[in-house]
Write a protein that holds these residues in place. Structure first.
Motif, PDB file in Angstrom:
ATOM      1  N   ALA A  51      50.616 -20.373-174.082  1.00 58.01           N
ATOM      2  CA  ALA A  51      51.619 -20.719-173.070  1.00 58.01           C
ATOM      3  C   ALA A  51      52.632 -21.710-173.637  1.00 58.01           C
ATOM      4  O   ALA A  51      53.839 -21.602-173.376  1.00 58.01           O
ATOM      5  N   MET A  52      52.154 -22.677-174.427  1.00 59.23           N
ATOM      6  CA  MET A  52      53.067 -23.642-175.054  1.00 59.23           C
ATOM      7  C   MET A  52      53.815 -23.008-176.230  1.00 59.23           C
ATOM      8  O   MET A  52      54.993 -23.276-176.456  1.00 59.23           O
ATOM      9  N   GLU A  53      53.130 -22.155-176.943  1.00 59.82           N
ATOM     10  CA  GLU A  53      53.691 -21.523-178.131  1.00 59.82           C
ATOM     11  C   GLU A  53      54.859 -20.605-177.779  1.00 59.82           C
ATOM     12  O   GLU A  53      55.808 -20.457-178.551  1.00 59.82           O
ATOM     13  N   ARG A  54      54.808 -20.004-176.612  1.00 57.00           N
ATOM     14  CA  ARG A  54      55.866 -19.093-176.184  1.00 57.00           C
ATOM     15  C   ARG A  54      57.164 -19.828-175.848  1.00 57.00           C
ATOM     16  O   ARG A  54      58.213 -19.217-175.730  1.00 57.00           O
ATOM     17  N   ARG A 128      44.047 -25.289-168.456  1.00 59.28           N
ATOM     18  CA  ARG A 128      45.033 -24.838-167.453  1.00 59.28           C
ATOM     19  C   ARG A 128      45.894 -23.768-168.140  1.00 59.28           C
ATOM     20  O   ARG A 128      46.949 -24.067-168.682  1.00 59.28           O
ATOM     21  N   PRO A 129      45.431 -22.521-168.115  1.00 56.62           N
ATOM     22  CA  PRO A 129      46.073 -21.482-168.930  1.00 56.62           C
ATOM     23  C   PRO A 129      47.354 -20.898-168.341  1.00 56.62           C
ATOM     24  O   PRO A 129      48.095 -20.229-169.037  1.00 56.62           O
ATOM     25  N   PHE A 130      47.634 -21.155-167.050  1.00 59.88           N
ATOM     26  CA  PHE A 130      48.746 -20.462-166.401  1.00 59.88           C
ATOM     27  C   PHE A 130      49.902 -21.417-166.124  1.00 59.88           C
ATOM     28  O   PHE A 130      50.087 -21.901-165.008  1.00 59.88           O
ATOM     29  N   VAL A 131      50.652 -21.718-167.152  1.00 60.12           N
ATOM     30  CA  VAL A 131      51.815 -22.591-166.995  1.00 60.12           C
ATOM     31  C   VAL A 131      53.033 -21.871-167.556  1.00 60.12           C
ATOM     32  O   VAL A 131      52.994 -21.320-168.653  1.00 60.12           O
ATOM     33  N   GLU A 132      54.107 -21.854-166.788  1.00 60.09           N
ATOM     34  CA  GLU A 132      55.320 -21.143-167.174  1.00 60.09           C
ATOM     35  C   GLU A 132      56.371 -22.110-167.710  1.00 60.09           C
ATOM     36  O   GLU A 132      56.348 -23.309-167.425  1.00 60.09           O
ATOM     37  N   GLU A 133      57.301 -21.570-168.464  1.00 57.85           N
ATOM     38  CA  GLU A 133      58.346 -22.393-169.083  1.00 57.85           C
ATOM     39  C   GLU A 133      59.182 -23.140-168.051  1.00 57.85           C
ATOM     40  O   GLU A 133      59.613 -24.262-168.288  1.00 57.85           O
ATOM     41  N   ALA A 221      56.990 -42.752-162.572  1.00 55.88           N
ATOM     42  CA  ALA A 221      57.144 -41.327-162.905  1.00 55.88           C
ATOM     43  C   ALA A 221      57.823 -40.554-161.785  1.00 55.88           C
ATOM     44  O   ALA A 221      57.594 -40.798-160.596  1.00 55.88           O
ATOM     45  N   LYS A 222      58.641 -39.598-162.184  1.00 56.22           N
ATOM     46  CA  LYS A 222      59.234 -38.644-161.251  1.00 56.22           C
ATOM     47  C   LYS A 222      58.217 -37.544-160.994  1.00 56.22           C
ATOM     48  O   LYS A 222      57.647 -36.963-161.930  1.00 56.22           O
ATOM     49  N   LEU A 223      57.972 -37.228-159.716  1.00 51.68           N
ATOM     50  CA  LEU A 223      57.001 -36.204-159.350  1.00 51.68           C
ATOM     51  C   LEU A 223      57.728 -34.890-159.081  1.00 51.68           C
ATOM     52  O   LEU A 223      58.689 -34.836-158.317  1.00 51.68           O
ATOM     53  N   VAL A 224      57.257 -33.831-159.730  1.00 53.15           N
ATOM     54  CA  VAL A 224      57.907 -32.527-159.669  1.00 53.15           C
ATOM     55  C   VAL A 224      56.975 -31.537-158.982  1.00 53.15           C
ATOM     56  O   VAL A 224      55.828 -31.361-159.408  1.00 53.15           O
ATOM     57  N   GLU A 225      57.456 -30.903-157.929  1.00 55.61           N
ATOM     58  CA  GLU A 225      56.632 -29.941-157.201  1.00 55.61           C
ATOM     59  C   GLU A 225      56.276 -28.768-158.115  1.00 55.61           C
ATOM     60  O   GLU A 225      57.156 -28.104-158.681  1.00 55.61           O
ATOM     61  N   GLY A 226      54.981 -28.538-158.277  1.00 55.76           N
ATOM     62  CA  GLY A 226      54.514 -27.481-159.166  1.00 55.76           C
ATOM     63  C   GLY A 226      54.193 -26.197-158.435  1.00 55.76           C
ATOM     64  O   GLY A 226      54.234 -26.128-157.205  1.00 55.76           O
ATOM     65  N   THR A 227      53.869 -25.188-159.196  1.00 59.81           N
ATOM     66  CA  THR A 227      53.523 -23.881-158.639  1.00 59.81           C
ATOM     67  C   THR A 227      52.016 -23.766-158.430  1.00 59.81           C
ATOM     68  O   THR A 227      51.230 -24.560-158.959  1.00 59.81           O
TER      69      THR A 227
END
Length: 384
Positions: A51-54, A128-133, A221-227
């Motif tokens: 996921a990071m490599e992509r 946590r394998p499902f993280v998008e760019e 820290a700034k909090l960012v709404e995740g999926t």
């Protein structure tokens, strides 16, 4: 991109990632730590690395594992062709492992070669394998502006506190609180300074990186709404859920490879455009060869469905190039690959017939690739 090279993220900052993967998997049960458990035949940690490599603008990926699993991790990297990855020996706790991962960028004596320090560093759990760019980019941009940022999600259950006698003491107002998730990102100098100032108690019992930045560097820290797909594999049932999601993802993405004359290029591109409303589509217009980095990147992303659009009568040789790349990647070992050959016939002959010699060649090719778990289908379209 080779280790140490500098990709530019949105905002023009250099970015690297640290993936702590040193947990014992106590809550999962079993002898194998959860990050090394196989999901669809592939270790969970490999999905997180991929996921990071992509994300092309992440320069270096640091995977921190316990000393006894260093060789296991190196074997995974080699087997699945991961790039830009450095394996680091972890500590006895999560925070100590993350600190070790950061030291690779700052302390020569800690690594055989000092990696170039990034402006922003991402911290993301290896389970946590499902993280998008998209969410990674948002967190990085927020960290650039605020010094620290992290993904959050609404609480699913109400949090309560118990008294010493085991009875309810009080409950929290769920609407005011959020679950802290990953990824998180920091200006490197801020999070590294925070870890340098940490007490042993923080390093041994703390769990929240954002809190360290606030406590020691006064960085709010700034909090960012995740999926919804940012969840962490913790229990055995989560492995089954992860496998289900991966299988579903496999059927929901396709790579359309177009190799046609300029006059037919528009026709060849109609297919991916029509598919985009239904599934995730990667569309590229190339002449297939083993050295094409775009195809290699898509394959390393574990795509299992390919449509090749060609205007040649029998493009077996070029298709064989793709089959060779797929076979080398080991992808067909875990799940069948579907390869659809679309031939655009522009001949003046109105007949849809195809020469027996060509048909025999295609059938033979399909039989051979089926042995490799690659299923070949053909489609002839007459275009006027």
């Amino acid at each position: 991109m080779e280790p140490g090279s500098r990709g530019a993220a949105p905002g023009g900052v250099s970015v690297s990632a640290v993936l702590p993967a040193g947990g014992s998997g106590e809550r999962l049960g079993g002898a194998t730590p959860k990050q090394f458990c196989a999901v669809q035949g592939r270790p969970l940690v490999s999905y997180a690395v991929r996921a990071m490599e992509r994300i092309s603008w992440i320069s270096d990926i640091i995977v921190v594992v316990s000393p006894e699993n260093i060789e296991t991790m190196k074997t995974i990297i080699e087997k699945y062709g991961h790039r830009r990855v450095t394996v680091v020996k972890g500590g006895i706790t999560r925070h100590r492992s993350i600190f070790n991962g950061l030291k690779v960028f700052a302390e020569k004596e800690f690594s055989s070669h000092l990696l170039q320090k990034p402006e922003v560093v991402i911290i993301h759990d290896a389970v946590r394998p499902f993280v998008e760019e998209d969410i990674v980019s948002k967190v990085v941009m927020a960290a650039k502006e605020h010094g620290a940022a992290g993904a959050i999600r609404p609480l699913v259950s109400t949090v309560i506190a118990s008294a010493a006698d085991g009875c309810l003491d009080h409950s929290l107002e769920r609407a005011r609180y959020r679950a802290s998730e990953m990824p998180q990102a920091f200006l490197f100098d801020i999070i590294y300074e925070a870890y340098q100032q940490c007490t042993d108690y923080d390093l041994d019992y703390g769990t929240e990186c954002l809190h360290l930045a606030l406590k020691y560097c006064k960085t709010n820290a700034k909090l960012v709404e995740g999926t919804a797909d940012l969840w962490k594999v913790t229990y055995k049932r989560d492995l089954y859920a992860a496998e289900s999601i991966i299988k579903d993802n496999l059927s929901q993405q396709v790579c359309v490879i177009t190799n046609v004359k300029e006059a037919l290029a528009q026709v060849g591109l109609l297919l991916p455009e029509s598919l985009k409303s239904q599934i995730k589509v990667e569309a590229i217009s190339i002449s297939l060869n083993k050295n094409d980095s775009r195809v290699q990147n898509i394959i390393s992303g574990q795509c299992y469905n390919f449509v090749c659009v060609n205007d040649k009568r029998c493009a077996i040789q070029e298709t064989q190039e793709l089959v060779d790349m797929l076979e080398k990647s080991n992808i067909p070992l875990f799940y069948p690959v579907v390869l659809i050959l679309v031939h655009l016939d522009i001949s003046e002959n109105n007949s849809f017939s195809i020469g027996m010699e060509d048909l025999t060649t295609i059938k033979k090719f399909a039989r051979e690739t089926k042995k490799k778990n690659i299923l070949v289908y053909g489609l002839l379209i007459q275009y006027k």
